[in-house]
Design a protein around this motif. Structure first.
Motif, PDB file in Angstrom:
ATOM      1  N   GLN A  64      27.610  31.510  -5.854  1.00 36.74           N
ATOM      2  CA  GLN A  64      27.398  32.055  -4.518  1.00 36.74           C
ATOM      3  C   GLN A  64      28.536  31.648  -3.587  1.00 36.74           C
ATOM      4  O   GLN A  64      29.040  32.470  -2.807  1.00 36.74           O
ATOM      5  N   LYS A  66      31.582  30.926  -4.471  1.00 35.22           N
ATOM      6  CA  LYS A  66      32.760  31.680  -4.903  1.00 35.22           C
ATOM      7  C   LYS A  66      32.709  33.104  -4.366  1.00 35.22           C
ATOM      8  O   LYS A  66      33.721  33.647  -3.909  1.00 35.22           O
ATOM      9  N   ARG A  67      31.534  33.723  -4.412  1.00 34.82           N
ATOM     10  CA  ARG A  67      31.377  35.089  -3.899  1.00 34.82           C
ATOM     11  C   ARG A  67      31.686  35.150  -2.413  1.00 34.82           C
ATOM     12  O   ARG A  67      32.406  36.047  -1.955  1.00 34.82           O
ATOM     13  N   THR A  68      31.103  34.225  -1.649  1.00 37.14           N
ATOM     14  CA  THR A  68      31.335  34.245  -0.200  1.00 37.14           C
ATOM     15  C   THR A  68      32.817  34.018   0.109  1.00 37.14           C
ATOM     16  O   THR A  68      33.374  34.681   0.992  1.00 37.14           O
ATOM     17  N   ARG A  69      33.441  33.091  -0.613  1.00 41.20           N
ATOM     18  CA  ARG A  69      34.862  32.835  -0.409  1.00 41.20           C
ATOM     19  C   ARG A  69      35.682  34.075  -0.751  1.00 41.20           C
ATOM     20  O   ARG A  69      36.607  34.455  -0.013  1.00 41.20           O
ATOM     21  N   SER A  70      35.337  34.748  -1.844  1.00 40.89           N
ATOM     22  CA  SER A  70      36.055  35.952  -2.256  1.00 40.89           C
ATOM     23  C   SER A  70      35.897  37.056  -1.213  1.00 40.89           C
ATOM     24  O   SER A  70      36.864  37.743  -0.869  1.00 40.89           O
ATOM     25  N   GLU A  71      34.688  37.225  -0.711  1.00 39.56           N
ATOM     26  CA  GLU A  71      34.452  38.239   0.314  1.00 39.56           C
ATOM     27  C   GLU A  71      35.252  37.938   1.572  1.00 39.56           C
ATOM     28  O   GLU A  71      35.842  38.842   2.179  1.00 39.56           O
ATOM     29  N   LYS A  72      35.281  36.686   1.967  1.00 36.96           N
ATOM     30  CA  LYS A  72      36.027  36.287   3.162  1.00 36.96           C
ATOM     31  C   LYS A  72      37.516  36.576   2.983  1.00 36.96           C
ATOM     32  O   LYS A  72      38.170  37.149   3.861  1.00 36.96           O
ATOM     33  N   PHE A  74      38.873  38.718   0.905  1.00 38.52           N
ATOM     34  CA  PHE A  74      39.069  40.162   0.844  1.00 38.52           C
ATOM     35  C   PHE A  74      39.072  40.766   2.248  1.00 38.52           C
ATOM     36  O   PHE A  74      39.899  41.630   2.557  1.00 38.52           O
ATOM     37  N   LYS A  75      38.145  40.329   3.088  1.00 38.01           N
ATOM     38  CA  LYS A  75      38.097  40.848   4.454  1.00 38.01           C
ATOM     39  C   LYS A  75      39.361  40.491   5.226  1.00 38.01           C
ATOM     40  O   LYS A  75      39.895  41.319   5.984  1.00 38.01           O
ATOM     41  N   GLU A  76      39.857  39.276   5.021  1.00 40.26           N
ATOM     42  CA  GLU A  76      41.109  38.885   5.665  1.00 40.26           C
ATOM     43  C   GLU A  76      42.261  39.751   5.174  1.00 40.26           C
ATOM     44  O   GLU A  76      43.084  40.215   5.956  1.00 40.26           O
ATOM     45  N   TRP A  77      42.310  39.984   3.877  1.00 42.63           N
ATOM     46  CA  TRP A  77      43.364  40.821   3.311  1.00 42.63           C
ATOM     47  C   TRP A  77      43.277  42.238   3.859  1.00 42.63           C
ATOM     48  O   TRP A  77      44.278  42.851   4.201  1.00 42.63           O
TER      49      TRP A  77
END
Length: 103
Positions: A64, A66-72, A74-77
Motif C-alpha cells: 500500500q 509503495k502504491r501511494t508513493r507511485s501514485e504521488k 506519477f502525479k508529480e510527473w
C-alpha cells in the motif's frame, strides 16, 4: 497338592493382575504424554498462523505504501510533463548531436 495348586494359581493371578495394572499405568502415561504433545503442537500451529498473519499484514502495508508513493510520483510527473514544451513532430532536430529526420 491342592493347597500348592491354589497357591500357584493365586500367585499367577496376582502376577497377571500386576501386569495388567502395569499396562494400564503405561497406557495412562502414554495418553497423558500424547495429550501434552498434541496441546503443544496446536499451540505451535496457532503461533505459526499468527506470525503468518503478521507477515501478510506487513506485506500489505508495504504494498500500500509503495502504491501511494507511485501514485504521488506519477502525479508529480504528470504535472511537470504538462509544463514542458513539446517538440515539433516530423521535424529535423538534432538531439544528442545527431540528426534524426534524415537518413
Amino acid at each position: 497338592e491342592r493347597r500348592e495348586r491354589k497357591r500357584k494359581l493365586s500367585k499367577e493371578m496376582a502376577e497377571i493382575a500386576a501386569r495388567e495394572l502395569q499396562k494400564m499405568q503405561l497406557q495412562e502415561k502414554a495418553d497423558i504424554k500424547y495429550k501434552e504433545w498434541l496441546k503443544k503442537k496446536r499451540a505451535e500451529e496457532v503461533e505459526k498462523k499468527k506470525k503468518e498473519k503478521e507477515k501478510e499484514k506487513e506485506r500489505e502495508a508495504k504494498l500500500q505504501e509503495k502504491r501511494t508513493r507511485s501514485e504521488k510520483i506519477f502525479k508529480e510527473w504528470l504535472a511537470n510533463a504538462r509544463n514542458k514544451p513539446q517538440r515539433a513532430l516530423n521535424s529535423y532536430d538534432f538531439p544528442h548531436g545527431m540528426c534524426t529526420g534524415l537518413y
